[in-house]
Design a protein around this motif. Structure first.
Motif, PDB file in Angstrom:
ATOM      1  N   ALA A 181       0.818  -1.217   0.000  1.00 47.04           N
ATOM      2  CA  ALA A 181       0.000   0.000   0.000  1.00 47.04           C
ATOM      3  C   ALA A 181       0.852   1.268   0.000  1.00 47.04           C
ATOM      4  N   GLN A 182       2.150   1.130   0.237  1.00 48.32           N
ATOM      5  CA  GLN A 182       3.045   2.282   0.271  1.00 48.32           C
ATOM      6  C   GLN A 182       3.712   2.438  -1.092  1.00 48.32           C
ATOM      7  N   ARG A 183       3.931   3.667  -1.507  1.00 47.03           N
ATOM      8  CA  ARG A 183       4.649   3.931  -2.757  1.00 47.03           C
ATOM      9  C   ARG A 183       6.132   4.113  -2.443  1.00 47.03           C
ATOM     10  N   PHE A 184       6.978   3.534  -3.319  1.00 51.62           N
ATOM     11  CA  PHE A 184       8.419   3.643  -3.189  1.00 51.62           C
ATOM     12  C   PHE A 184       9.013   4.103  -4.515  1.00 51.62           C
ATOM     13  N   ALA A 185      10.149   4.791  -4.428  1.00 52.50           N
ATOM     14  CA  ALA A 185      10.951   5.125  -5.604  1.00 52.50           C
ATOM     15  C   ALA A 185      12.403   4.897  -5.241  1.00 52.50           C
ATOM     16  N   VAL A 186      13.173   4.401  -6.195  1.00 47.46           N
ATOM     17  CA  VAL A 186      14.607   4.212  -5.967  1.00 47.46           C
ATOM     18  C   VAL A 186      15.353   5.015  -7.026  1.00 47.46           C
ATOM     19  N   ILE A 187      16.336   5.786  -6.582  1.00 48.45           N
ATOM     20  CA  ILE A 187      17.147   6.605  -7.485  1.00 48.45           C
ATOM     21  C   ILE A 187      18.390   5.807  -7.859  1.00 48.45           C
ATOM     22  N   GLN A 188      18.570   5.557  -9.131  1.00 50.86           N
ATOM     23  CA  GLN A 188      19.676   4.788  -9.715  1.00 50.86           C
ATOM     24  C   GLN A 188      19.464   3.279  -9.654  1.00 50.86           C
ATOM     25  N   GLY A 189      18.375   2.807  -9.122  1.00 48.52           N
ATOM     26  CA  GLY A 189      18.104   1.369  -9.109  1.00 48.52           C
ATOM     27  C   GLY A 189      17.332   0.950 -10.342  1.00 48.52           C
ATOM     28  N   THR A 190      17.145  -0.360 -10.502  1.00 48.79           N
ATOM     29  CA  THR A 190      16.395  -0.876 -11.650  1.00 48.79           C
ATOM     30  C   THR A 190      15.392  -1.950 -11.251  1.00 48.79           C
ATOM     31  N   LEU A 191      15.425  -2.430 -10.012  1.00 50.60           N
ATOM     32  CA  LEU A 191      14.476  -3.437  -9.572  1.00 50.60           C
ATOM     33  C   LEU A 191      13.135  -2.775  -9.292  1.00 50.60           C
ATOM     34  N   LEU A 192      12.059  -3.434  -9.679  1.00 55.99           N
ATOM     35  CA  LEU A 192      10.748  -2.800  -9.667  1.00 55.99           C
ATOM     36  C   LEU A 192       9.698  -3.652  -8.962  1.00 55.99           C
ATOM     37  N   ARG A 193       8.593  -3.021  -8.638  1.00 57.74           N
ATOM     38  CA  ARG A 193       7.380  -3.660  -8.119  1.00 57.74           C
ATOM     39  C   ARG A 193       6.191  -2.811  -8.598  1.00 57.74           C
ATOM     40  N   ASN A 213       4.314  -1.117  -6.892  1.00 54.49           N
ATOM     41  CA  ASN A 213       4.330   0.112  -6.096  1.00 54.49           C
ATOM     42  C   ASN A 213       5.728   0.712  -5.983  1.00 54.49           C
ATOM     43  N   LEU A 214       6.626   0.292  -6.863  1.00 57.72           N
ATOM     44  CA  LEU A 214       8.016   0.765  -6.843  1.00 57.72           C
ATOM     45  C   LEU A 214       8.434   1.184  -8.248  1.00 57.72           C
ATOM     46  N   ALA A 215       8.855   2.441  -8.376  1.00 57.52           N
ATOM     47  CA  ALA A 215       9.371   2.973  -9.632  1.00 57.52           C
ATOM     48  C   ALA A 215      10.839   3.335  -9.468  1.00 57.52           C
ATOM     49  N   ALA A 216      11.569   3.328 -10.570  1.00 60.78           N
ATOM     50  CA  ALA A 216      12.988   3.681 -10.556  1.00 60.78           C
ATOM     51  C   ALA A 216      13.205   4.956 -11.372  1.00 60.78           C
ATOM     52  N   TYR A 217      14.053   5.817 -10.854  1.00 59.60           N
ATOM     53  CA  TYR A 217      14.412   7.066 -11.530  1.00 59.60           C
ATOM     54  C   TYR A 217      15.937   7.076 -11.667  1.00 59.60           C
ATOM     55  N   VAL A 218      16.416   7.074 -12.894  1.00 60.14           N
ATOM     56  CA  VAL A 218      17.844   6.896 -13.151  1.00 60.14           C
ATOM     57  C   VAL A 218      18.425   8.116 -13.857  1.00 60.14           C
ATOM     58  N   VAL A 219      19.448   8.685 -13.254  1.00 57.60           N
ATOM     59  CA  VAL A 219      20.219   9.762 -13.876  1.00 57.60           C
ATOM     60  C   VAL A 219      21.376   9.117 -14.631  1.00 57.60           C
ATOM     61  N   PHE A 225      16.962   9.897 -17.179  1.00 58.86           N
ATOM     62  CA  PHE A 225      17.270  11.281 -17.505  1.00 58.86           C
ATOM     63  C   PHE A 225      18.723  11.341 -17.971  1.00 58.86           C
ATOM     64  N   GLY A 226      18.912  11.637 -19.254  1.00 63.91           N
ATOM     65  CA  GLY A 226      20.251  11.713 -19.809  1.00 63.91           C
ATOM     66  C   GLY A 226      20.540  13.091 -20.381  1.00 63.91           C
ATOM     67  N   LEU A 227      21.371  13.121 -21.393  1.00 66.07           N
ATOM     68  CA  LEU A 227      21.793  14.389 -21.974  1.00 66.07           C
ATOM     69  C   LEU A 227      20.653  15.146 -22.636  1.00 66.07           C
TER      70      LEU A 227
END
Length: 333
Positions: A115-127, A129-135, A283-285
């Motif tokens: 029920a909780q939302r998660f985000a990981v910065i620089q990760g790639t594993l997902l669910r 309720n889990l999103a990844a944001y990669v620079v 997010f790239g160039l």
């Protein structure tokens, strides 16, 4: 847990420790609930974690959302899980974990708390309720390598970092590839000193071998790379932040990779009701506010034009940036 810090935008924010879910939790809209973030290290180190932390402060100051954070959490699975469980069971609208090394623990926490939302910065594993944001920090590091090769007068360039973490290794690989692409005749000296106090000696040794430009990771900069480079008349190329803007007398370029952009993007997605799990946003160039190569004002126009052409090719995927490096390393005698 080594150290715990909380940041709140309003004086009435509730502390996390010992706090379960609030009564009526699901009736409270996301824009009125805080954002919680986990940092596996100090947030004042001048590196990627600090850039992400500055993004969290932007959330507080620009989006006007209360924020909280835990910093200095050891990179151990159980320590990360304990911290994520604490944050996830609070009244936070979104829990953000920073760093590729937190990815597995964040996925586990997301599985435990659907029920909780998660985000990981620089990760790639997902669910769901889990999103990844990669620079895509390696893209600016590739351009840094190309710039080093084009600007070097001696035909020798250096690289120095202390921690052999995922970012430092991928940045070294990208930098080396950029050097080769711009001028295959340029020699690269790459070093990972065993201890931070060996950084000045390493930069000095690289300069003695002819290096006139050195790509210094933030941990090497903190350990004395600037002073050693100045003493030998060597220019530096920085990483993560815009070192050209802050220390133009020492840096000829900087491979900017702003983790804060990803943090802000995750929160904006949540507040715009477009946050989606099982998704990686990159997010790239193409997004200069997140990833770019900063060049000194005195950079020759011909070099700027070459770098801009390379930037377009990397951004379009015509140049593939590698993640691994298989060449030799330079160890001072």
């Amino acid at each position: 847990m080594k150290r715990r810090s909380f940041v709140a935008a309003a004086a009435g924010s509730l502390a996390l420790a010992g706090c379960g879910r609030l009564q009526g939790f699901f009736e409270v809209p996301p824009e009125r609930r805080p954002i919680a973030a986990l940092f596996p290290g100090p947030v004042d180190s001048g590196g990627f974690l600090e850039s992400a932390f500055r993004g969290l402060l932007r959330v507080r100051d620009e989006i006007k959302v209360p924020v909280r954070h835990l910093e200095g959490v050891p990179l151990e699975r159980e320590a990360l899980l304990a911290a994520l469980r604490e944050l996830g069971k609070s009244d936070a609208a979104l829990v953000i974990a920073v760093g590729a090394e937190t990815s597995e623990a964040t996925q586990r926490a997301a599985w435990e708390m659907p029920a909780q939302r998660f985000a990981v910065i620089q990760g790639t594993l997902l669910r769901p309720n889990l999103a990844a944001y990669v620079v895509e920090q390696q893209q600016s590091a590739w351009l840094a390598g190309a710039a080093a090769a084009l600007l070097s007068k001696s035909g020798v360039v250096g690289h120095v970092a202390v921690a052999r973490d995922a970012y430092a290794l991928s940045a070294r690989a990208a930098f080396a590839a950029g050097v080769r692409a711009a001028d295959a005749k340029v020699r690269l000296l790459t070093s990972f000193p065993a201890a931070a106090d060996a950084v000045p000696r390493t930069v000095t040794a690289q300069a003695a071998q002819g290096a006139d430009i050195v790509f210094a990771m933030p941990d090497a900069v903190r350990a004395g790379a600037i002073e050693a480079a100045r003493a030998r008349g060597v220019w530096l190329i920085g990483a993560v932040g815009d070192w050209v803007a802050t220390q133009p007398d020492a840096f000829v370029a900087s491979a900017v990779a702003d983790g804060g952009h990803a943090v802000v993007a995750a929160v904006r997605d949540l507040h715009d009701n477009v946050f989606v799990g099982d998704l990686v946003r990159r997010f790239g160039l193409r997004v200069p506010s997140a990833v770019r190569l900063a060049l000194a004002a005195a950079t020759p126009e011909a070099v700027r034009l070459r770098i801009d052409d390379y930037r377009a090719q990397v951004a379009a995927g015509r140049i593939v940036v590698p993640n691994t490096y298989s060449g030799p390393e330079f160890v001072p005698a």
